[in-house]
Design a protein around this motif. Structure first.
Motif, PDB file in Angstrom:
ATOM      1  N   ASN A 167       0.779  -1.239  -0.108  1.00 24.36           N
ATOM      2  CA  ASN A 167       0.033   0.029   0.087  1.00 24.36           C
ATOM      3  C   ASN A 167       0.863   1.172  -0.176  1.00 24.36           C
ATOM      4  OD1 ASN A 167      -2.376  -1.515   0.249  1.00 24.36           O
ATOM      5  ND2 ASN A 167      -2.342  -1.648   2.275  1.00 24.36           N
ATOM      6  N   ASP A 168       2.114   1.014   0.647  1.00 23.87           N
ATOM      7  CA  ASP A 168       2.959   2.325   0.595  1.00 23.87           C
ATOM      8  C   ASP A 168       4.503   1.906   0.428  1.00 23.87           C
ATOM      9  OD1 ASP A 168       4.554   4.548   1.094  1.00 23.87           O
ATOM     10  OD2 ASP A 168       3.198   5.126   2.886  1.00 23.87           O
ATOM     11  N   TYR A 169       5.045   2.307  -0.632  1.00 22.95           N
ATOM     12  CA  TYR A 169       6.246   2.042  -0.980  1.00 22.95           C
ATOM     13  C   TYR A 169       7.325   2.029  -0.022  1.00 22.95           C
ATOM     14  CZ  TYR A 169       7.641   6.783  -2.062  1.00 22.95           C
ATOM     15  OH  TYR A 169       7.982   8.148  -2.129  1.00 22.95           O
ATOM     16  N   ILE A 182       7.992  14.829  -4.177  1.00 24.59           N
ATOM     17  CA  ILE A 182       8.187  16.093  -4.389  1.00 24.59           C
ATOM     18  C   ILE A 182       6.952  16.455  -5.708  1.00 24.59           C
ATOM     19  CG2 ILE A 182       9.703  17.958  -5.438  1.00 24.59           C
ATOM     20  CD1 ILE A 182      11.847  16.588  -3.859  1.00 24.59           C
ATOM     21  N   THR A 183       6.523  17.465  -5.739  1.00 27.10           N
ATOM     22  CA  THR A 183       5.496  17.609  -6.789  1.00 27.10           C
ATOM     23  C   THR A 183       5.751  18.883  -7.591  1.00 27.10           C
ATOM     24  OG1 THR A 183       3.844  17.049  -5.571  1.00 27.10           O
ATOM     25  CG2 THR A 183       3.155  18.294  -7.434  1.00 27.10           C
ATOM     26  N   ASN A 184       6.191  18.376  -9.078  1.00 29.24           N
ATOM     27  CA  ASN A 184       6.547  19.593  -9.930  1.00 29.24           C
ATOM     28  C   ASN A 184       5.679  19.535 -11.270  1.00 29.24           C
ATOM     29  OD1 ASN A 184       9.144  20.458  -8.831  1.00 29.24           O
ATOM     30  ND2 ASN A 184       9.827  18.515  -9.052  1.00 29.24           N
ATOM     31  N   ASN A 185       5.133  20.527 -11.224  1.00 32.26           N
ATOM     32  CA  ASN A 185       4.326  20.712 -12.680  1.00 32.26           C
ATOM     33  C   ASN A 185       2.905  19.737 -12.613  1.00 32.26           C
ATOM     34  OD1 ASN A 185       5.883  22.959 -13.488  1.00 32.26           O
ATOM     35  ND2 ASN A 185       7.371  21.333 -14.525  1.00 32.26           N
ATOM     36  N   GLY A 186       2.407  19.528 -11.644  1.00 30.68           N
ATOM     37  CA  GLY A 186       1.649  18.501 -11.427  1.00 30.68           C
ATOM     38  C   GLY A 186       1.851  17.084 -11.596  1.00 30.68           C
ATOM     39  N   PHE A 187       3.155  16.834 -11.441  1.00 31.11           N
ATOM     40  CA  PHE A 187       3.610  15.368 -11.271  1.00 31.11           C
ATOM     41  C   PHE A 187       4.355  15.357 -10.195  1.00 31.11           C
ATOM     42  CE2 PHE A 187       3.691  16.578 -15.902  1.00 31.11           C
ATOM     43  CZ  PHE A 187       2.895  15.613 -16.593  1.00 31.11           C
ATOM     44  N   THR A 188       4.045  14.029  -9.412  1.00 26.90           N
ATOM     45  CA  THR A 188       4.680  13.612  -8.118  1.00 26.90           C
ATOM     46  C   THR A 188       5.955  12.601  -8.353  1.00 26.90           C
ATOM     47  OG1 THR A 188       2.531  13.800  -7.192  1.00 26.90           O
ATOM     48  CG2 THR A 188       4.161  12.302  -6.176  1.00 26.90           C
ATOM     49  N   HIS A 189       6.992  13.158  -7.828  1.00 29.93           N
ATOM     50  CA  HIS A 189       8.260  12.473  -8.092  1.00 29.93           C
ATOM     51  C   HIS A 189       8.350  12.086  -6.597  1.00 29.93           C
ATOM     52  CE1 HIS A 189       9.400  15.243 -11.435  1.00 29.93           C
ATOM     53  NE2 HIS A 189       8.828  14.364 -11.826  1.00 29.93           N
ATOM     54  N   ARG A 190       8.465  10.400  -6.352  1.00 32.21           N
ATOM     55  CA  ARG A 190       9.017   9.935  -5.303  1.00 32.21           C
ATOM     56  C   ARG A 190      10.421   9.690  -5.097  1.00 32.21           C
ATOM     57  NH1 ARG A 190       3.646   5.600  -4.729  1.00 32.21           N
ATOM     58  NH2 ARG A 190       2.016   7.161  -4.500  1.00 32.21           N
ATOM     59  N   ILE A 215       9.504   7.071  -9.635  1.00 30.38           N
ATOM     60  CA  ILE A 215      10.342   6.778  -8.212  1.00 30.38           C
ATOM     61  C   ILE A 215      11.727   6.975  -8.955  1.00 30.38           C
ATOM     62  CG2 ILE A 215      10.745   5.407  -6.534  1.00 30.38           C
ATOM     63  CD1 ILE A 215       7.949   3.992  -6.694  1.00 30.38           C
ATOM     64  N   PHE A 216      12.361   7.796  -7.945  1.00 27.69           N
ATOM     65  CA  PHE A 216      13.851   7.957  -8.425  1.00 27.69           C
ATOM     66  C   PHE A 216      14.781   7.608  -7.100  1.00 27.69           C
ATOM     67  CE2 PHE A 216      11.844  10.946 -11.046  1.00 27.69           C
ATOM     68  CZ  PHE A 216      12.276  10.795 -12.299  1.00 27.69           C
ATOM     69  N   MET A 217      15.725   6.911  -7.341  1.00 24.96           N
ATOM     70  CA  MET A 217      16.752   6.653  -6.029  1.00 24.96           C
ATOM     71  C   MET A 217      17.971   7.492  -6.134  1.00 24.96           C
ATOM     72  SD  MET A 217      18.084   3.113  -4.786  1.00 24.96           S
ATOM     73  CE  MET A 217      19.062   3.225  -3.112  1.00 24.96           C
ATOM     74  N   ILE A 218      18.327   8.520  -5.549  1.00 24.07           N
ATOM     75  CA  ILE A 218      19.563   9.089  -5.562  1.00 24.07           C
ATOM     76  C   ILE A 218      20.524   8.770  -4.623  1.00 24.07           C
ATOM     77  CG2 ILE A 218      20.235  11.799  -5.609  1.00 24.07           C
ATOM     78  CD1 ILE A 218      17.219  12.373  -6.439  1.00 24.07           C
ATOM     79  N   ASP A 219      21.717   8.906  -4.815  1.00 23.10           N
ATOM     80  CA  ASP A 219      22.646   8.842  -3.818  1.00 23.10           C
ATOM     81  C   ASP A 219      24.154   9.484  -4.445  1.00 23.10           C
ATOM     82  OD1 ASP A 219      24.047   7.855  -1.907  1.00 23.10           O
ATOM     83  OD2 ASP A 219      23.837   5.704  -2.177  1.00 23.10           O
ATOM     84  N   LYS A 220      24.971   9.463  -3.534  1.00 22.54           N
ATOM     85  CA  LYS A 220      26.187  10.341  -4.141  1.00 22.54           C
ATOM     86  C   LYS A 220      27.551   9.487  -3.651  1.00 22.54           C
ATOM     87  CE  LYS A 220      28.630  14.729  -3.445  1.00 22.54           C
ATOM     88  NZ  LYS A 220      28.750  16.006  -2.851  1.00 22.54           N
TER      89      LYS A 220
END
Length: 226
Positions: A167-169, A182-190, A215-220
């Protein structure tokens, strides 16, 4: 040429290369089937070796030895049904002849017959007559039963799939990571990121250009962002 031949109680389907009666089947190769078809079309006539090779192998050049081996295999298959008859006679140095003086043959198209029927021999005093046991109804019942079973299994699999979807990632994110929307221009980025990682503005600007609910996974790693 016909595609079906009847040699007494034996049926020969030249298209499938299949010899069959009510008890057993013999499958011929393509070449053997072509040879037998030509001999049946020219029954009781001598067919030369060259004519047989041209018809059976078409554009391929073969030796008399190959022809002899194929004829031997056909004879072996026919002997299953006619153990006491030498149906294919050898004409020395000339060719072969399908000798049917003692074995009658009829030639017919069988489109009108039920392809799912089985021909069973009746009493000897009925001669060559046979009764057919229609199996179409049985095959239809089995086919419908399998179709219904397939639909039930697919429905059950779909039910289990949706029942087990999260139900929830966020519930499945590693403890060292956090997830934000994060919501940008009407699109939701998880976005999934390390807990202590602050997303730079230039990364946010790049994500803002992505017009999708993703859905994005960000690392450095060092100086590089993955």
């Amino acid at each position: 040429m016909s595609t079906n031949y009847q040699i007494n109680h034996v049926n020969f389907d030249s298209k499938k290369g299949l010899l069959s009666d009510s008890c057993q089947q013999q499958l011929l190769t393509y070449t053997e089937s072509r040879l037998l078809t030509l001999l049946l079309e020219r029954q009781n006539d001598i067919v030369s070796k060259e004519e047989l090779k041209t018809f059976a192998w078409e554009h391929t050049v073969v030796t008399d030895s190959s022809l002899t081996k194929s004829i031997a295999k056909i004879r072996q298959s026919l002997s299953t049904y006619f153990p006491n008859d030498e149906i294919i006679a050898t004409v020395p140095r000339v060719g072969y002849r399908l000798d049917l003086e003692k074995t009658s043959i009829s030639e017919e198209k069988l489109e009108h017959e039920d392809e799912t029927s089985i021909v069973l021999p009746i009493e000897k005093n009925v001669g060559n007559q046979a009764k057919k046991l229609p199996l179409r109804k049985l095959f239809l019942v089995i086919k419908r039963g399998l179709l219904v079973l397939s639909i039930v299994l697919l429905a059950y699999s779909g039910f289990n799939l949706f029942r087990k979807l999260p139900n929830d990632y966020r519930d499945y994110v590693n403890n060292d990571y956090s997830a934000i929307d994060i919501t940008n221009n009407g699109f939701t980025h998880r976005i999934i990121k390390p807990k202590d990682f602050i997303i730079p503005e230039k990364i946010k600007a790049i994500l803002a250009e992505k017009k999708c609910n993703c859905i994005f996974m960000i690392d450095k790693v060092g100086d590089h962002y993955n």
